[in-house]
Design an enzyme around this catalytic site. Structure first.
Site, short mmCIF file in Angstrom:
data_model
loop_
_atom_site.label_atom_id
_atom_site.label_comp_id
_atom_site.label_asym_id
_atom_site.label_seq_id
_atom_site.Cartn_x
_atom_site.Cartn_y
_atom_site.Cartn_z
CG HIS A 261 9.61 11.10 15.36
ND1 HIS A 261 9.15 9.84 15.65
CD2 HIS A 261 10.46 10.96 14.29
CE1 HIS A 261 9.68 8.97 14.80
NE2 HIS A 261 10.48 9.61 13.97
CG HIS A 304 2.79 10.16 16.86
ND1 HIS A 304 2.72 9.28 17.93
CD2 HIS A 304 4.02 9.99 16.32
CE1 HIS A 304 3.88 8.63 18.04
NE2 HIS A 304 4.68 9.04 17.06
CG ASP A 308 -0.10 10.12 20.39
OD1 ASP A 308 -0.73 9.91 21.43
OD2 ASP A 308 -0.23 9.46 19.35
#
Length: 387
Positions: A261, A304, A308
């Protein structure tokens, strides 16, 4: 007065055409004589105003005759040259090297290759997620790793929905903007190559290091182990839903390092800003706000780890800036001390940018060919690209 003309070609025996026309003033007329043959003498009365006017009139008539004779001579010269050219049709051939006009060829087939590269890596990512999901440790055995952001910010359940909505808006804006770009084939292959490379990196990092879930709120689908058919159905379901939680297709865990994302939010903004005019600063700020809010909401939703998101941001921005530095600085492509040419993707870059000889300008036109020529809305060639 004399005029000459010489016409030759590149043969061993050149043909000569020389035209010489000589004109001279007519001889002075003899003085008038009377009946006995003796020249007439001018009397003092000839200097009267009437006589002077008569002399001036004679001089003007003589000048008119002289000018008329010159024009006749010039006409004769032109006719002689014209007749000579018709008889001797010998031309001088001058070879002028043709300058390459199309410095930004479309080459859609190269764009198609880049699209297949991106599509393969996106599909391969779903396969890797399916296999990594089987290795994720159970929450009761391996609790979430400590994260400094999670220590200070509690989880907000609806935050990750904001992330995916912002991502869809940015991707949609970039797609519409790309459709109206004149050089969409060149820009499209750059976008496809970067997407494919970033998701290929993500496959490597996910596979070599499997992290536990970042929060106990996460619900992971049961493991299938040796059920190959069930894994294939999961892959197809993940592909059909675009890997989004909004569509209910993403029920697997393990795809944490690094955040996909974050990649899409950052990459969409970078392309929107790079290929839009600078006077649209409000548009840039709006897209930046959507991107930044989406990235922060990933952490607020505890979907996350912080590492990340950080690695996803740095990987996306570095490869984007490296690629466009090479693309916009043509002197670097063949420079012996260019360390960017040592990257593994340099041969792919040379393939995609082989015939792109200049910086791609920001030119908008209608995406569908109209009966008239392409309508240019805006054009700007940016001399430098700011980070």
């Amino acid at each position: 007065m004399a005029a000459s003309e010489l016409i030759r070609d590149d043969s061993d025996h050149p043909a000569h055409l020389e035209v010489t026309v000589t004109t001279a003033d007519p001889p002075p007329s003899p003085p008038p004589r009377v009946a006995n043959g003796n020249p007439a003498r001018l009397s003092p009365l000839s200097s009267t105003p009437a006589a002077t006017a008569s002399c001036d009139g004679n001089r003007r008539n003589h000048g008119d005759r002289k000018n008329g004779g010159n024009s006749i001579t010039q006409n004769r010269l032109i006719r002689c040259l014209h007749n000579g050219l018709r008889r001797h049709r010998d031309y001088v051939k001058i070879t002028v090297p043709e300058e390459r006009t199309d410095r930004l060829p479309k080459e859609w087939w190269r764009t198609g290759v880049a699209f297949l590269y991106a599509l393969f890596n996106l599909l391969f990512t779903t396969v890797i997620i399916t296999f990594v999901h089987e290795r994720v440790p159970d929450k009761s055995v391996s609790p979430p790793l400590p994260d400094k952001f999670f220590d200070y910010v509690d989880r907000v359940p609806w935050a990750f929905t904001v992330t995916e909505v912002n991502g869809l808006i940015l991707v949609g804006l970039w797609f519409i903007q790309w459709l109206f770009l004149k050089h969409k084939s060149i820009i499209g292959r750059r976008c496809f190559f970067l997407i494919g490379s970033l998701y290929m990196y993500r496959c490597v990092t996910m596979y070599i290091t499997t992290l536990p879930v970042p929060g106990k709120h996460m619900v992971c689908a049961p493991k299938l182990y040796n059920d190959s058919t069930g894994k294939i159905w999961r892959i197809l379901r993940l592909i059909s839903g675009g890997g989004l939680s909004l569509t209910g297709s993403h029920l697997m865990c393990g795809d944490f390092l690094y955040s996909g994302h974050t990649v899409m939010l950052t990459l969409s903004y970078l392309f929107i800003k790079e290929y839009s005019p600078r006077w649209m600063w409000w548009y840039h700020w709006l897209c930046w706000l959507l991107s930044a809010t989406g990235v922060i909401c990933i952490l607020i939703g505890h979907e996350h780890y912080s590492i990340d998101v950080v690695i996803g941001y740095f990987a996306t921005t570095r490869i984007f800036w490296w690629y466009h530095t090479m693309a916009n600085t043509h002197a670097l492509r063949q420079a012996p001390n260019n360390y960017l040419s040592r990257t593994w993707w340099n041969p792919v870059f040379n393939f995609l940018e082989k015939n792109v000889q200049t910086t791609v300008p920001v030119v908008f036109c209608w995406p569908i060919a109209l009966p008239t020529s392409c309508t240019q809305r805006y054009r700007i060639v940016e001399g430098g690209r700011d980070e």
